[in-house]
Motif scaffolding. Sequence first.
Motif, PDB file in Angstrom:
ATOM      1  N   GLY A 158    -109.870  25.972  14.150  1.00  0.00           N
ATOM      2  CA  GLY A 158    -108.753  25.367  13.446  1.00  0.00           C
ATOM      3  C   GLY A 158    -109.248  24.423  12.365  1.00  0.00           C
ATOM      4  N   ASP A 162    -104.939  24.756   8.413  1.00  0.00           N
ATOM      5  CA  ASP A 162    -103.812  24.839   9.340  1.00  0.00           C
ATOM      6  C   ASP A 162    -102.936  23.593   9.319  1.00  0.00           C
ATOM      7  OD1 ASP A 162    -104.623  27.396  10.729  1.00  0.00           O
ATOM      8  OD2 ASP A 162    -106.404  26.184  11.107  1.00  0.00           O
ATOM      9  N   ARG A 173    -107.057  35.200   9.355  1.00  0.00           N
ATOM     10  CA  ARG A 173    -107.042  33.923  10.035  1.00  0.00           C
ATOM     11  C   ARG A 173    -107.332  34.062  11.522  1.00  0.00           C
ATOM     12  NH1 ARG A 173    -107.904  30.318   9.093  1.00  0.00           N
ATOM     13  NH2 ARG A 173    -106.319  28.764   9.478  1.00  0.00           N
TER      14      ARG A 173
END
Length: 253
Positions: free
Chosen positions: A130, A155, A10
């Motif tokens: 994101g 997210d 990530r």
Amino acid sequence: MLSAHACRPRHAIIDSASKLTDQTTGVDIVGSGYAALFDMDGVIIDTRSATATALHVLVTAALGAPVPAAVVDQCVALAPVDALAALGVRDARRVYEEHFDGALADAVGQVRTFEPVLAGMLELSRAGVGLGIITAQAHSRLPFLLPPVVAALVDVVIAHEDAAPKPAPDGVVTACARLGVQPQRAFYLGDTANDIAAGRAAGVVTVGAGWGFVGPDTLRRVGADVVLAEPHHVGVSLLTHLDGWPDRQLVTD
């Protein structure tokens, strides 16, 4: 198919210092600088057939007689409670609240993931962007509608209960805030006029999913900044439409 494990690397370009906390909610927010926001139905997953089946079951039970599939299909892009009312169900709100989740869960085997969209989301994630979902679906449906591999990748998820419904911009604005991103550095990919209206009101770049419920011509007509013809067009190239991204291009259809 992509696995949840494959999606876990990530935000490679985000260090721990870039994580912020929303002072109102106390929720950690990701400060990547850019965000890719997505509607769910018709964009990430194809729920058209499952929704039509659920509506057909409920309408047939309420009216006591089968309704032609073609008639149901004309209403499938509406909010389910509105579709039930349009199809002649009395007390559509009660029928929706008491029975729609169960009927949709029974039809969930008909739901499929747009794999190229998932691949594009993974590419965006690996670029440090994101990821968020803004959906009209309720939280109660997410366990059987949102694929685990997608849930592991995003997210933030803004569901029906979390913000005023589209075309209000609240869900898009909330997602940007949770991700620590200014609206001009985010895009929202949706497949309906309400998605485009919500994104425009929030100040993000609006991207139309031409493979979704209403098609590319309608999305252009309602003012989407960018319209994608195919799911495989989702990826980091969309970031060139955002303020501050290197080699930013003019936004065109």
